[in-house]
Design a protein around this motif. Structure first.
Motif, short mmCIF file in Angstrom:
data_model
loop_
_atom_site.label_atom_id
_atom_site.label_comp_id
_atom_site.label_asym_id
_atom_site.label_seq_id
_atom_site.Cartn_x
_atom_site.Cartn_y
_atom_site.Cartn_z
N MET A 33 50.85 73.02 44.09
CA MET A 33 49.41 72.94 44.10
C MET A 33 48.78 74.21 44.68
O MET A 33 47.82 74.73 44.15
CB MET A 33 48.97 71.71 44.90
N ILE A 34 49.34 74.72 45.76
CA ILE A 34 48.73 75.88 46.41
C ILE A 34 48.78 77.11 45.50
O ILE A 34 47.88 77.95 45.53
CB ILE A 34 49.36 76.18 47.80
N LYS A 35 49.79 77.21 44.65
CA LYS A 35 49.87 78.34 43.71
C LYS A 35 48.68 78.33 42.76
O LYS A 35 48.12 79.37 42.43
CB LYS A 35 51.18 78.30 42.92
N LYS A 36 48.29 77.13 42.33
CA LYS A 36 47.15 76.99 41.43
C LYS A 36 45.84 77.36 42.14
O LYS A 36 44.95 77.97 41.57
CB LYS A 36 47.09 75.55 40.91
N LEU A 37 45.74 77.00 43.42
CA LEU A 37 44.50 77.22 44.17
C LEU A 37 44.37 78.63 44.73
O LEU A 37 43.25 79.11 44.95
CB LEU A 37 44.42 76.23 45.34
N ALA A 38 45.49 79.30 44.99
CA ALA A 38 45.49 80.57 45.71
C ALA A 38 44.56 81.61 45.10
O ALA A 38 43.88 82.35 45.82
CB ALA A 38 46.90 81.12 45.83
N LYS A 39 44.48 81.67 43.78
CA LYS A 39 43.65 82.71 43.16
C LYS A 39 42.16 82.48 43.36
O LYS A 39 41.35 83.38 43.15
CB LYS A 39 43.98 82.85 41.67
N TYR A 40 41.78 81.28 43.79
CA TYR A 40 40.37 80.95 44.01
C TYR A 40 39.96 81.10 45.48
O TYR A 40 38.79 80.94 45.81
CB TYR A 40 40.08 79.51 43.58
#
Length: 195
Positions: A1-8
């Motif tokens: 999940m954090i990989k998906k959110l990190a760019k934001y």
């Protein structure tokens, strides 16, 4: 999940966010822009919990919205049925935001505004004109303006209709929709298109 959110997210916030979502697991979806809200928290039909957040938010607004919505989840787990933005939510939101009130995460000019907002957070960050304006400065290529930036008597477009800006009542501008001649009240930091 954090990989998906990190760019934001702001780079230095990723580790803290990872800790929070590990402790409070739920589904987080990034969705297309909605004009009425930055994010939301709900229980889905299969009785799972889900947060949605707009994909067009700058990293600082995204982080604030994410923690706002996680605070709803934490509050629901603790209390089940309480006011959505009541004292329980406010306390959880303040507690969850504390590690992020940091100059390595938020720019120096936003920190005092954010700290002031968090003293008594409202249902929407948009209710704090100063904070909203400061966060907006980090948007990429925004063609929108705030209604408070245009002169009284100026015409503007909002949701494909033309309005004329009027006087400020206590906290909102009185504006006339030109085709119907009806009066509407606009929040001071409503985003509009200049004519």
């Amino acid at each position: 999940m954090i990989k998906k959110l990190a760019k934001y997210l702001p780079e230095n916030a990723v580790e803290y966010v990872d800790e929070i979502i590990t402790e409070h697991p739920l589904e987080i979806k990034i969705v297309n822009e909605r004009s009425t809200k930055h994010g939301d928290f709900k229980r889905t039909t299969n009785r799972r919990f889900q947060i949605t957040i707009n994909n067009n938010l700058n990293q600082y607004q995204f982080l604030l919205t994410l923690i706002h919505e996680i605070a709803h989840f934490v509050t629901f787990k603790q209390n089940n049925r309480v006011k959505p933005h009541g004292i329980e939510w406010k306390r959880n939101f303040q507690h969850l935001m504390l590690p992020f009130i940091n100059p390595t995460i938020y720019p120096e000019n936003i920190l005092p505004l954010l700290a002031n907002y968090l003293k008594n957070p409202k249902a929407s960050t948009g209710s704090d004109v100063s904070l909203t304006y400061a966060l907006k400065q980090f948007d990429e290529n925004s063609e929108k303006s705030f209604i408070f930036e245009i002169a009284c008597g100026s015409n503007f477009i909002f949701k494909n209709k033309i309005y004329k800006k009027g006087n400020l009542r206590r906290t909102r501008f009185e504006c006339i929709e030109l085709s119907s001649k009806r009066t509407y009240l606009f929040n001071q930091n409503a985003e509009i298109d200049k004519l």
